[in-house]
Structures are given as structure tokens and as C-alpha cells.
Motif scaffolding. Structure first.
Motif, PDB file in Angstrom:
ATOM      1  N   ASP A 193       0.858  -1.193   0.000  1.00 44.47           N
ATOM      2  CA  ASP A 193       0.000   0.000   0.000  1.00 44.47           C
ATOM      3  C   ASP A 193       0.890   1.238   0.000  1.00 44.47           C
ATOM      4  O   ASP A 193       1.594   1.517   0.965  1.00 44.47           O
ATOM      5  CB  ASP A 193      -0.902  -0.027   1.236  1.00 44.47           C
ATOM      6  CG  ASP A 193      -1.909   1.120   1.246  1.00 44.47           C
ATOM      7  OD1 ASP A 193      -1.680   2.125   0.552  1.00 44.47           O
ATOM      8  OD2 ASP A 193      -2.921   0.998   1.961  1.00 44.47           O
ATOM      9  N   GLU A 194       0.846   1.993  -1.097  1.00 45.11           N
ATOM     10  CA  GLU A 194       1.677   3.189  -1.215  1.00 45.11           C
ATOM     11  C   GLU A 194       1.340   4.220  -0.136  1.00 45.11           C
ATOM     12  O   GLU A 194       2.229   4.858   0.430  1.00 45.11           O
ATOM     13  CB  GLU A 194       1.478   3.812  -2.599  1.00 45.11           C
ATOM     14  CG  GLU A 194       2.249   5.098  -2.820  1.00 45.11           C
ATOM     15  CD  GLU A 194       1.926   5.744  -4.151  1.00 45.11           C
ATOM     16  OE1 GLU A 194       2.276   6.915  -4.339  1.00 45.11           O
ATOM     17  OE2 GLU A 194       1.301   5.070  -5.002  1.00 45.11           O
ATOM     18  N   ALA A 195       0.063   4.368   0.182  1.00 44.02           N
ATOM     19  CA  ALA A 195      -0.354   5.345   1.192  1.00 44.02           C
ATOM     20  C   ALA A 195       0.178   4.958   2.577  1.00 44.02           C
ATOM     21  O   ALA A 195       0.623   5.823   3.338  1.00 44.02           O
ATOM     22  CB  ALA A 195      -1.874   5.448   1.219  1.00 44.02           C
ATOM     23  N   TYR A 196       0.138   3.656   2.879  1.00 38.89           N
ATOM     24  CA  TYR A 196       0.651   3.209   4.174  1.00 38.89           C
ATOM     25  C   TYR A 196       2.161   3.443   4.261  1.00 38.89           C
ATOM     26  O   TYR A 196       2.689   3.864   5.295  1.00 38.89           O
ATOM     27  CB  TYR A 196       0.346   1.728   4.392  1.00 38.89           C
ATOM     28  CG  TYR A 196       0.953   1.177   5.656  1.00 38.89           C
ATOM     29  CD1 TYR A 196       0.465   1.558   6.903  1.00 38.89           C
ATOM     30  CD2 TYR A 196       2.035   0.301   5.599  1.00 38.89           C
ATOM     31  CE1 TYR A 196       1.039   1.072   8.067  1.00 38.89           C
ATOM     32  CE2 TYR A 196       2.611  -0.180   6.758  1.00 38.89           C
ATOM     33  CZ  TYR A 196       2.110   0.200   7.987  1.00 38.89           C
ATOM     34  OH  TYR A 196       2.680  -0.265   9.141  1.00 38.89           O
ATOM     35  N   PHE A 197       2.880   3.183   3.151  1.00 38.57           N
ATOM     36  CA  PHE A 197       4.321   3.434   3.116  1.00 38.57           C
ATOM     37  C   PHE A 197       4.611   4.914   3.361  1.00 38.57           C
ATOM     38  O   PHE A 197       5.533   5.265   4.110  1.00 38.57           O
ATOM     39  CB  PHE A 197       4.900   3.005   1.770  1.00 38.57           C
ATOM     40  CG  PHE A 197       6.314   3.479   1.546  1.00 38.57           C
ATOM     41  CD1 PHE A 197       7.380   2.895   2.225  1.00 38.57           C
ATOM     42  CD2 PHE A 197       6.585   4.521   0.666  1.00 38.57           C
ATOM     43  CE1 PHE A 197       8.675   3.340   2.041  1.00 38.57           C
ATOM     44  CE2 PHE A 197       7.880   4.969   0.475  1.00 38.57           C
ATOM     45  CZ  PHE A 197       8.925   4.374   1.157  1.00 38.57           C
ATOM     46  N   SER A 198       3.832   5.805   2.756  1.00 33.20           N
ATOM     47  CA  SER A 198       4.044   7.245   2.945  1.00 33.20           C
ATOM     48  C   SER A 198       3.832   7.641   4.402  1.00 33.20           C
ATOM     49  O   SER A 198       4.604   8.431   4.954  1.00 33.20           O
ATOM     50  CB  SER A 198       3.089   8.040   2.038  1.00 33.20           C
ATOM     51  OG  SER A 198       3.387   7.806   0.677  1.00 33.20           O
ATOM     52  N   ARG A 199       2.797   7.076   5.035  1.00 32.73           N
ATOM     53  CA  ARG A 199       2.549   7.380   6.440  1.00 32.73           C
ATOM     54  C   ARG A 199       3.687   6.844   7.326  1.00 32.73           C
ATOM     55  O   ARG A 199       4.125   7.508   8.272  1.00 32.73           O
ATOM     56  CB  ARG A 199       1.204   6.781   6.886  1.00 32.73           C
ATOM     57  CG  ARG A 199      -0.011   7.457   6.261  1.00 32.73           C
ATOM     58  CD  ARG A 199      -1.284   7.094   7.010  1.00 32.73           C
ATOM     59  NE  ARG A 199      -1.540   5.656   6.982  1.00 32.73           N
ATOM     60  CZ  ARG A 199      -2.213   5.027   6.027  1.00 32.73           C
ATOM     61  NH1 ARG A 199      -2.689   5.712   4.979  1.00 32.73           N
ATOM     62  NH2 ARG A 199      -2.419   3.733   6.089  1.00 32.73           N
ATOM     63  N   PHE A 200       4.134   5.633   6.991  1.00 29.30           N
ATOM     64  CA  PHE A 200       5.244   5.022   7.728  1.00 29.30           C
ATOM     65  C   PHE A 200       6.504   5.886   7.630  1.00 29.30           C
ATOM     66  O   PHE A 200       7.165   6.166   8.636  1.00 29.30           O
ATOM     67  CB  PHE A 200       5.523   3.620   7.157  1.00 29.30           C
ATOM     68  CG  PHE A 200       6.739   2.941   7.710  1.00 29.30           C
ATOM     69  CD1 PHE A 200       6.643   2.127   8.818  1.00 29.30           C
ATOM     70  CD2 PHE A 200       7.981   3.115   7.103  1.00 29.30           C
ATOM     71  CE1 PHE A 200       7.779   1.493   9.338  1.00 29.30           C
ATOM     72  CE2 PHE A 200       9.110   2.493   7.600  1.00 29.30           C
ATOM     73  CZ  PHE A 200       9.001   1.669   8.731  1.00 29.30           C
ATOM     74  N   PHE A 201       6.808   6.356   6.427  1.00 29.87           N
ATOM     75  CA  PHE A 201       8.011   7.163   6.201  1.00 29.87           C
ATOM     76  C   PHE A 201       7.919   8.479   6.958  1.00 29.87           C
ATOM     77  O   PHE A 201       8.881   8.901   7.613  1.00 29.87           O
ATOM     78  CB  PHE A 201       8.172   7.425   4.699  1.00 29.87           C
ATOM     79  CG  PHE A 201       9.439   8.143   4.347  1.00 29.87           C
ATOM     80  CD1 PHE A 201      10.625   7.455   4.185  1.00 29.87           C
ATOM     81  CD2 PHE A 201       9.435   9.519   4.174  1.00 29.87           C
ATOM     82  CE1 PHE A 201      11.809   8.135   3.877  1.00 29.87           C
ATOM     83  CE2 PHE A 201      10.603  10.198   3.854  1.00 29.87           C
ATOM     84  CZ  PHE A 201      11.792   9.485   3.700  1.00 29.87           C
ATOM     85  N   LYS A 202       6.773   9.133   6.891  1.00 32.55           N
ATOM     86  CA  LYS A 202       6.616  10.411   7.581  1.00 32.55           C
ATOM     87  C   LYS A 202       6.702  10.243   9.116  1.00 32.55           C
ATOM     88  O   LYS A 202       7.219  11.113   9.808  1.00 32.55           O
ATOM     89  CB  LYS A 202       5.283  11.044   7.199  1.00 32.55           C
ATOM     90  CG  LYS A 202       5.231  11.546   5.765  1.00 32.55           C
ATOM     91  CD  LYS A 202       3.857  12.082   5.400  1.00 32.55           C
ATOM     92  CE  LYS A 202       3.804  12.543   3.946  1.00 32.55           C
ATOM     93  NZ  LYS A 202       2.459  13.015   3.569  1.00 32.55           N
ATOM     94  N   ARG A 203       6.181   9.113   9.593  1.00 36.58           N
ATOM     95  CA  ARG A 203       6.182   8.882  11.042  1.00 36.58           C
ATOM     96  C   ARG A 203       7.599   8.707  11.575  1.00 36.58           C
ATOM     97  O   ARG A 203       7.883   9.043  12.723  1.00 36.58           O
ATOM     98  CB  ARG A 203       5.342   7.655  11.372  1.00 36.58           C
ATOM     99  CG  ARG A 203       5.149   7.414  12.867  1.00 36.58           C
ATOM    100  CD  ARG A 203       4.061   6.403  13.144  1.00 36.58           C
ATOM    101  NE  ARG A 203       4.434   5.058  12.733  1.00 36.58           N
ATOM    102  CZ  ARG A 203       3.872   4.385  11.731  1.00 36.58           C
ATOM    103  NH1 ARG A 203       2.902   4.956  11.016  1.00 36.58           N
ATOM    104  NH2 ARG A 203       4.257   3.174  11.419  1.00 36.58           N
ATOM    105  N   HIS A 204       8.494   8.192  10.758  1.00 32.71           N
ATOM    106  CA  HIS A 204       9.849   7.864  11.220  1.00 32.71           C
ATOM    107  C   HIS A 204      10.898   8.855  10.750  1.00 32.71           C
ATOM    108  O   HIS A 204      12.103   8.621  10.923  1.00 32.71           O
ATOM    109  CB  HIS A 204      10.223   6.451  10.793  1.00 32.71           C
ATOM    110  CG  HIS A 204       9.441   5.379  11.487  1.00 32.71           C
ATOM    111  ND1 HIS A 204       9.707   4.987  12.785  1.00 32.71           N
ATOM    112  CD2 HIS A 204       8.371   4.645  11.075  1.00 32.71           C
ATOM    113  CE1 HIS A 204       8.850   4.046  13.138  1.00 32.71           C
ATOM    114  NE2 HIS A 204       8.025   3.828  12.131  1.00 32.71           N
ATOM    115  N   THR A 205      10.502   9.954  10.110  1.00 32.03           N
ATOM    116  CA  THR A 205      11.491  10.956   9.697  1.00 32.03           C
ATOM    117  C   THR A 205      11.038  12.325  10.166  1.00 32.03           C
ATOM    118  O   THR A 205       9.894  12.521  10.517  1.00 32.03           O
ATOM    119  CB  THR A 205      11.641  10.988   8.163  1.00 32.03           C
ATOM    120  OG1 THR A 205      10.380  11.299   7.562  1.00 32.03           O
ATOM    121  CG2 THR A 205      12.143   9.681   7.641  1.00 32.03           C
TER     122      THR A 205
END
Length: 270
Positions: free
Chosen positions: A258-270
Motif C-alpha cells: 500500500d503506497e499510502a501506508y508506506f508514505s505514512r510510515f516514512f513520515k512517522r519515522h522521519t
């Protein structure tokens, strides 16, 4: 006057690492190279560090660490003295010189606070190999290259020990813990794009998640989840910085359907 010491790999003529001796705040007005692992040792001076859309003040006796492709900017005020060590990833950790994996992970492996305040003893222990490296560079002698590489590795190991709080005279509570930690980090390095949960790594290493978390907290002050996320984020930054691949393709390569989940994951950890 700012000076730059450049060491190349004699087998390939590619850059191995470089050290900039900084004596003026104007050094930070130039364009920076971000395709290196970078460590900045601030001896004297103060100002503002800007990194990951955050700003924080810094003063002398400070160590800053930035993983490859991590953009940062310093606004230094008045007099400044420090050293910027920039390492080529392929040379130091992928080819001939394989500094211990936990050392690399302690320095660059996890997202979070890039700034560490040092006491005078810690500052002296980090300055020593840098100054010895400069003397060796200025006076050519037998095995000069090998000795300078050794000084660089001493600096990296001392810095990682300071960061993790592992002093030379401290003994681990359990001799098995450092071994298991190395196995965990090696497993994350191998499977980070396909295995994202602590349970998967616990099963792989035949231990419980609780055991792994206890070890990572005591040795690195991180949870297993943070270790996994940190490795994924580092690779994501590399792909986003170097390639023109769409986010969807990068997400899929890192194990996210899921591209949207990946984007949320990336934002949460950076």
C-alpha cells in the motif's frame, strides 16, 4: 584556515573518506556533499542545527551524526572550530574495512536525535585519533595509508561507545547479548525489505520478542521495531534521493503493498 584531508582507496582510486578541519563558521556557507556518512565534531562555537525540518541550538563539545543522503545545515555564530569526517559507505562497510555492524548502527542506523553533548574526557578521546591522522598525513612514512585507516576506525569505535554508553571498563551483563545483537542486526540487514515485524526476527533467532527488546534497549537504547524501521527509512531515503522511481515502486521493493501506508510510515519515522 579550513583544510581538507582526502584519503583514497589505492586499489580503485575512489574516495575512502575525507576530513575537513574547520576553523571558521563560513565553512557552512558552501554547498555540502550528502552522499557520505557524516560526523561533525564541534570543539568550539555555537549556532543552530537544521535537520529533518527541525531546528535546535548547539554549542561546543558536541558530536553530530548524519546518515548517507541526510541533508543538514548549520548556522554558526562567531568563532568556530571543529572536524567534519565524511565516509564512503562502500569502502568502510561493504568491502575491505568491515567495522563492527553494531558500531555502524549506533552511529547511523536509526532515525532520531543527531546531536550528542560530550564531556571533556569524551572530547579528548575523539580528538586524539583525528589529530594523529593529521600528523600522519603531513609526514609520509612506511604504511602511512594503513595507519590512517586504523586511526579512522579508532575514532568510529570510540564515538559509538560514547553514544551507547559502553565504556571500556564496563562488562556486559550477559556475554550472549552482544552476539545476539549482532545476529539481529545482520538479519535486519538481510531481510528488512521482506520482514517488518519483531516477531519474525524473534522466530528467526529462536528467542522471544521480549528478549530481543531487552537487549536492544540495554545496548542501543532502541526497540526492535525502531531498528527495523530505521533500516527501512535509510534505504527509502537512498532510493528517493538517487532514483526517479515512483513512490509506489519504491514502496513495493521495501515490502509495502500500500503506497499510502508506506508514505505514512516514512513520515512517522522521519
Amino acid at each position: 584556515m579550513d583544510e581538507e584531508l582526502i584519503i583514497t582507496n589505492p586499489q580503485t582510486d575512489n574516495l575512502a573518506f575525507k576530513i575537513s578541519s574547520i576553523t571558521s563558521s563560513t565553512f557552512f556557507l558552501q554547498d555540502m556533499d550528502f552522499n557520505f556518512y557524516s560526523i561533525l565534531l564541534v570543539v568550539d562555537g555555537e549556532g543552530i542545527l537544521q535537520c529533518d525540518l527541525k531546528s535546535q541550538p548547539f554549542f561546543g563539545n558536541t558530536l553530530m551524526r548524519f546518515p548517507i543522503y541526510q541533508r543538514f545545515r548549520l548556522q554558526a555564530e562567531g568563532d568556530f572550530k571543529g572536524y567534519l569526517l565524511q565516509l564512503d559507505a562502500d569502502f568502510f562497510w561493504n568491502h575491505r574495512h568491515r567495522t563492527d555492524v553494531p558500531c555502524k548502527n549506533a552511529l547511523f542506523g536509526q532515525p532520531g536525535e543527531p546531536l550528542d553533548v560530550l564531556n571533556q574526557d569524551e572530547l579528548g578521546r575523539l580528538l586524539s585519533p583525528l589529530e594523529l591522522m593529521q600528523k600522519e598525513f603531513d609526514n609520509e612514512a612506511l604504511c602511512q595509508y594503513e595507519l590512517m585507516i586504523s586511526y579512522a576506525e579508532i575514532f568510529l569505535i570510540r564515538a559509538s561507545r560514547i553514544i551507547t554508553g559502553n565504556k571500556l571498563n564496563e562488562k556486559p551483563r550477559n556475554k550472549r547479548e552482544p552476539q545476539l545483537l549482532r545476529r539481529l542486526i545482520a538479519a535486519i540487514e538481510k531481510y528488512y525489505s521482506t520482514r517488518h515485524s519483531p516477531t519474525e526476527y524473534a522466530n528467526l533467532l529462536n528467542v522471544t520478542v521480549k528478549t530481543l527488546n531487552r537487549i536492544t534497549k540495554s545496548q542501543l537504547n532502541k526497540t526492535v521495531t525502531h531498528l527495523i524501521a530505521g533500516r527501512i527509512v535509510t534505504e527509502a531515503k537512498r532510493e528517493l534521493y538517487l532514483s526517479t522511481k515512483p513512490v509506489k515502486e519504491i514502496a513495493a521493493r521495501l515490502g509495502f503493498n500500500d503506497e499510502a501506508y508506506f508514505s505514512r510510515f516514512f513520515k512517522r519515522h522521519t
